[in-house]
Design a protein around this motif. Structure first.
Motif, short mmCIF file in Angstrom:
data_model
loop_
_atom_site.label_atom_id
_atom_site.label_comp_id
_atom_site.label_asym_id
_atom_site.label_seq_id
_atom_site.Cartn_x
_atom_site.Cartn_y
_atom_site.Cartn_z
N ARG A 178 0.84 -1.21 0.00
CA ARG A 178 0.00 0.00 0.00
C ARG A 178 0.87 1.25 0.00
O ARG A 178 0.59 2.22 -0.70
CB ARG A 178 -0.95 0.00 1.19
N HIS B 42 -12.55 5.01 -8.64
CA HIS B 42 -13.34 5.08 -7.41
C HIS B 42 -14.84 4.99 -7.72
O HIS B 42 -15.58 4.28 -7.05
CB HIS B 42 -13.01 6.36 -6.65
N ASN C 200 -15.73 1.37 -8.94
CA ASN C 200 -15.70 0.37 -7.87
C ASN C 200 -16.76 0.62 -6.82
O ASN C 200 -17.25 -0.32 -6.21
CB ASN C 200 -14.32 0.33 -7.21
N ALA C 201 -17.13 1.86 -6.60
CA ALA C 201 -18.13 2.17 -5.57
C ALA C 201 -19.49 1.59 -5.94
O ALA C 201 -20.25 1.20 -5.06
CB ALA C 201 -18.23 3.68 -5.37
N ARG D 87 -9.67 -5.57 5.22
CA ARG D 87 -8.98 -4.45 4.59
C ARG D 87 -7.50 -4.42 4.91
O ARG D 87 -6.71 -3.83 4.18
CB ARG D 87 -9.62 -3.13 5.04
N TYR E 44 -5.50 -5.87 2.03
CA TYR E 44 -5.52 -5.25 0.71
C TYR E 44 -4.12 -4.82 0.32
O TYR E 44 -3.39 -4.25 1.12
CB TYR E 44 -6.42 -4.02 0.70
N PRO F 73 -7.46 2.25 -0.92
CA PRO F 73 -8.67 2.68 -1.63
C PRO F 73 -8.39 3.94 -2.45
O PRO F 73 -7.53 4.76 -2.10
CB PRO F 73 -9.67 2.98 -0.52
N SER G 42 -10.12 6.53 -2.73
CA SER G 42 -10.42 7.76 -1.98
C SER G 42 -9.21 8.21 -1.16
O SER G 42 -8.92 9.41 -1.09
CB SER G 42 -11.63 7.55 -1.08
N GLU G 43 -8.47 7.27 -0.57
CA GLU G 43 -7.27 7.63 0.18
C GLU G 43 -6.17 8.12 -0.76
O GLU G 43 -5.43 9.04 -0.43
CB GLU G 43 -6.76 6.43 0.99
#
Length: 87
Positions: free
Chosen positions: A24, A52, A55-56, A67, A70, A74, A76-77
């Protein structure tokens, strides 16, 4: 034998956790490098926003413990980090 199995399982769990965390972090560094080389943060932001949004609509929320495994943060991050770095 049971103790060795338990120690191995705990080691495997933490090994995968560390591996995912490093992956990550490398994604964040890759985003920063792409902005540095292309000098186009808007292009990367638009691509992440599209990911985003796509996938949302299709993904359901996962439990928090999943999570941790992962390998990618994400979108969003990643967008938030990108916005913070371009200020």
């Amino acid at each position: 034998g049971l103790m060795l199995w338990l120690i191995g399982y705990v080691g495997l769990f933490f090994g995968r956790l560390i591996k995912a965390a490093i992956s990550r972090q490398r994604e964040f560094l890759a985003d920063a490098s792409s902005v540095q080389f292309t000098r186009n943060p808007d292009g990367l932001a638009n691509a992440l926003l599209k990911l985003h949004e796509d996938n949302a609509a299709t993904l359901t929320p996962d439990p928090v413990y999943v999570r941790f495994y992962y390998s990618h943060p994400p979108a969003s991050e990643r967008l938030a980090a990108l916005a913070a770095s371009t200020r």
